[in-house]
Write an enzyme that holds these catalytic residues in place. Structure first.
Site: not given
Ligand code: NAP
Length: 240
Positions: A11, A149
């Site tokens: 995702r 976090y």
């Molecule tokens: P997201 O849409 O919630 O996606 C999170 C992804 O991480 C999913 O594919 C999920 O896979 C995977 N995941 C979670 N726990 C896991 C585990 N134990 N093992 C393997 N996969 C795992 O979040 P996103 O926004 O794309 O975030 C991606 C990264 O960017 C994260 O590190 C987040 O902290 C960082 N980030 C996001 C933002 C933002 O505003 N969105 C800002 C700064 C940083 P499953 O669903 O298959 O479990």
């Protein structure tokens, strides 16, 4: 063909990285944990490219090792590792339980240790590799109600800088991307007014997209002189 391993690519940001790298001629290993349907859907979408999916909870050392072994088994090497898997939680610091604290550190920070350490078994002998760690602006400046976090993301920045120094002589670049607010599932439960306020406080007056981050990851994957750096695509929300 180069190979990229992307953790948490079912995702959001990881998913978009998988699309962009596949279309730029990389073999792509898409790791997922809970979202099997999403991973299979992405595999189908990218069926004309060299893509594999693999289920692993990267917060578990054994499963992280299996993920790396799978990648080597399929493609023989790992040129680029994107440590992207992550979770978030909004909670007052005084209410965070031990279990929630440990889970946050395990998923967001220990996973980076596990997957990176195992991948280096293959990168170091090759004297080649790019490690891209997805941190966050909150790891740079701190966020209230997200101390666990923010701590995990600040840890990633420390790990990135230290590893860059240690791995430079092995010709391996290690960098962190600190996204600003990005439109993914991670922010879907945040109050719309809060998101709107964040947008208004952002000089570029917009929320970022997963593509904004994927482009940055591809840039770092293709570069050979940037290491130990923290790059923050955030619309100007944080300017150091
Ligand atoms: P997201 O849409 O919630 O996606 C999170 C992804 O991480 C999913 O594919 C999920 O896979 C995977 N995941 C979670 N726990 C896991 C585990 N134990 N093992 C393997 N996969 C795992 O979040 P996103 O926004 O794309 O975030 C991606 C990264 O960017 C994260 O590190 C987040 O902290 C960082 N980030 C996001 C933002 C933002 O505003 N969105 C800002 C700064 C940083 P499953 O669903 O298959 O479990």
């Amino acid at each position: 063909m180069k190979t990229v391993l992307i953790t948490g690519a079912s995702r959001g940001i990881g998913r978009e990285c998988a699309r962009l790298f596949a279309k730029n001629n990389y073999n792509v290993v898409i790791n997922y944990n809970k979202s099997e349907d999403k991973a299979k859907e992405l595999l189908e979408e990218l069926k004309d490219y060299s893509v594999r999916i693999f289920k692993a909870d990267v917060s578990n050392r054994f499963e992280a090792n299996s993920l790396v072994n799978f990648t080597i088994g399929e493609f023989e090497k790992i040129d680029v590792l994107i440590n992207n898997a992550g979770i978030s939680q909004n909670k007052l610091f005084t209410d965070i339980t031990d279990e929630e604290w440990h889970n946050m550190i395990n998923v967001n920070l220990n996973s980076v240790f596990f997957v990176t350490q195992k991948s280096l078994q293959y990168m170091i002998p090759e004297m080649s590799g790019k490690i891209i760690n997805i941190s966050s602006i909150w790891g740079m400046v701190g966020a209230s109600f997200e101390v666990h976090y923010s701590t995990s993301k600040a840890g990633i920045i420390g790990m990135t800088k230290s590893l860059a120094k240690e791995l430079g002589p092995s010709n391996i670049c290690v960098n962190a991307i600190c996204p600003g607010v990005i439109d993914t599932d991670m922010i879907k439960d945040i109050d719309k007014d809060i998101i709107e306020n964040l947008r208004e406080e952002t000089p570029l007056m917009k929320i970022g997209t997963p593509y904004d981050i994927a482009k940055c990851a591809l840039f770092l994957a293709e570069d050979n002189f940037i290491t130990g750096q923290v790059i923050s695509p955030n619309g100007g929300f944080v300017i150091n």
